[in-house]
Design a protein around this motif. Structure first.
Motif, mmCIF file in Angstrom:
data_model
loop_
_atom_site.group_PDB
_atom_site.id
_atom_site.type_symbol
_atom_site.label_atom_id
_atom_site.label_comp_id
_atom_site.label_asym_id
_atom_site.label_seq_id
_atom_site.Cartn_x
_atom_site.Cartn_y
_atom_site.Cartn_z
ATOM 1 N N GLU A 133 -5.194 -10.131 2.250
ATOM 2 C CA GLU A 133 -3.795 -10.110 2.707
ATOM 3 C C GLU A 133 -3.711 -10.869 4.029
ATOM 4 O O GLU A 133 -4.667 -10.875 4.808
ATOM 5 N N GLU A 158 1.073 -5.468 -7.075
ATOM 6 C CA GLU A 158 0.797 -5.018 -5.705
ATOM 7 C C GLU A 158 2.103 -4.827 -4.946
ATOM 8 O O GLU A 158 2.273 -3.865 -4.195
ATOM 9 N N GLU A 159 3.024 -5.753 -5.165
ATOM 10 C CA GLU A 159 4.264 -5.752 -4.375
ATOM 11 C C GLU A 159 5.222 -4.631 -4.752
ATOM 12 O O GLU A 159 6.223 -4.430 -4.079
ATOM 13 N N HIS A 161 -3.905 -10.250 -4.987
ATOM 14 C CA HIS A 161 -2.935 -9.938 -6.047
ATOM 15 C C HIS A 161 -2.257 -11.221 -6.500
ATOM 16 O O HIS A 161 -2.136 -12.174 -5.722
ATOM 17 N N ASP A 183 1.332 -14.920 1.049
ATOM 18 C CA ASP A 183 1.113 -13.592 0.436
ATOM 19 C C ASP A 183 1.137 -13.709 -1.085
ATOM 20 O O ASP A 183 2.167 -13.515 -1.683
ATOM 21 N N MET A 184 -0.019 -13.941 -1.741
ATOM 22 C CA MET A 184 -1.284 -14.265 -1.147
ATOM 23 C C MET A 184 -2.071 -15.190 -2.061
ATOM 24 O O MET A 184 -3.263 -15.057 -2.229
HETATM 25 ZN ZN ZN Z 1 0.331 -9.194 -0.372
#
Ligand code: ZN
Length: 387
Positions: free
Chosen positions: A165, A137-138, A73, A105-106
């Motif tokens: 991840e 994603e977060e 992501h 991340d990431m």
């Molecule tokens: Zn992540």
């Protein structure tokens, strides 16, 4: 000659874009597309219709099905309110670590994946490679499903997805699913001396929160299934991490808002938990309406992330185990996009450099040794997929 950047240079570039989830990621995606294009690699996008965000995907090697997809992501969590010793949006090397928002991340993995794609493009691939870079994603893994759907008619179908991840390069083959509901209890204000004529939204909401406590107690006491036993804790958890409500100590609260979240072990039906919660909501709402009919409880789903089911001899897991030599069994309790790839018919595994302990933290870093282990992984992957 187009310039081939090193994994470190790629990471530096990606981190220079402050792609916090609430903001656009288009400048980053434009840069990636331009970089790939300079090497003659065509990329494709999923364009979000409602916000300025793009996902990007590309394919190198023979135009065949069966690609290995490197999935990452592009969004990062905010740095607001965090005490950083360095500029979060530039990579700083110190004490054997690379510091910067997203090193772990990431974007570290994203950089390694981009590096591998370009190397693969210039090599002689037998099995194709694909890259898939998502957004959002977060904030509940909401960007990957439309991206995965958009990939299907454009690229040959991939067989295995490696979701990078941070797992300290271990093969993680399972995680819980999650679903969360914003809950807004709408009560009725009266002076608290006459509380029997009003509806206190906080006290009604407390019944739902107590239900969450009861579910946790029951789940904790139940004997876990074999699948659930692989997780820590080995049961579904129900959690309220945010609450807000009320205006004065002597007024029955008009509003109470909270987030009711479920982390569901694979093998258990996520929708069953949603149904159980909604039926409890209707029960409490009926009690409220019996006092003041115009009161209500409004529910909206905030996220819904499928779990990653451990596969029997899955292709993705096999590839990662052969390359890393890691044959242990690892499960995690945080959600990722891996379950979304799996639901779309890919074999999926999580494997990426860095530790989840450093994700989302101020002074986020990746150990240089981890970044190098990720680089080594990509080199071995390229050998494996080359003719
Ligand atoms: Zn992540």
């Amino acid at each position: 000659m187009p310039i081939r950047l090193s994994p470190f240079e790629l990471m530096e570039k990606l981190i220079s874009f402050p792609t916090v989830s609430r903001d656009t990621n288009i400048p980053l995606i434009d840069w990636v597309a331009g970089y790939l294009d300079s090497h003659g690699i065509q990329s494709h996008r999923y364009v979000d219709p409602e916000q300025p965000k793009h996902a990007l995907f590309a394919h190198v090697g023979p135009w065949d099905e069966g690609a290995i997809v490197l999935s990452g992501h592009t969004d990062v969590v905010p740095v607001d309110g965090q005490a950083w010793d360095t500029d979060p949006f530039s990579v700083v090397e110190k004490d054997g670590r690379y510091f910067g928002r997203g090193t772990c991340d990431m974007k570290g993995f994203d950089a390694l994946a981009l590096w591998a794609l370009v190397e693969g493009h210039y090599g002689t691939l037998r099995t194709p490679l694909q890259i898939a870079l998502s957004f959002d994603e977060e904030i509940g893994c909401t960007g990957a499903p439309p991206m995965i759907a958009a990939m299907q008619p454009v690229l040959p179908k991939g067989a295995a997805a490696i979701i990078g991840e941070p797992s300290t390069m271990q093969a993680v083959t399972g995680h819980k699913g999650g679903t969360g509901f914003d809950t807004h209890v709408v009560g009725f204000e009266v002076h608290s001396s006459l509380l029997h004529t009003g509806v206190n939204a906080i006290m009604a909401g407390a019944k739902l929160i107590e239900w969450a406590n009861e579910m946790n107690t029951l789940n904790m006491a139940a004997k876990p299934t074999a699948l659930a036993a692989m997780f820590d804790p080995p049961f579904t958890t129900v959690h309220v991490g945010m609450i807000q409500g009320g205006t004065a100590h002597n007024i029955t609260a008009k509003d109470c808002r909270f987030a009711m979240d479920f982390r569901v072990v694979p093998g258990e039906d996520k929708d069953k938990w949603a149904t159980a919660y909604l039926s409890k909501v209707r029960e409490v709402e009926a009690q409220m309406k019996a006092v003041v009919p115009e009161t209500e409880i409004r529910i909206s789903e905030r996220f819904d992330v499928p779990g990653l089911q451990p596969e029997q001899n899955g292709l993705a897991e096999t590839i990662v185990r052969q390359i890393t030599g890691d044959n242990a069994s690892h499960k995690v309790s945080y959600g990722t996009e891996a379950g979304q790839f799996q639901n779309a018919g890919y074999s999926a595994v999580i494997c990426g450099p860095g530790s989840i302990a450093q994700a989302h933290q101020p002074n986020e870093f990746i150990e240089i040794s981890q970044f190098n282990a990720g680089h080594d992984f990509m080199k071995k992957l390229l050998v494996r997929v080359s003719a």
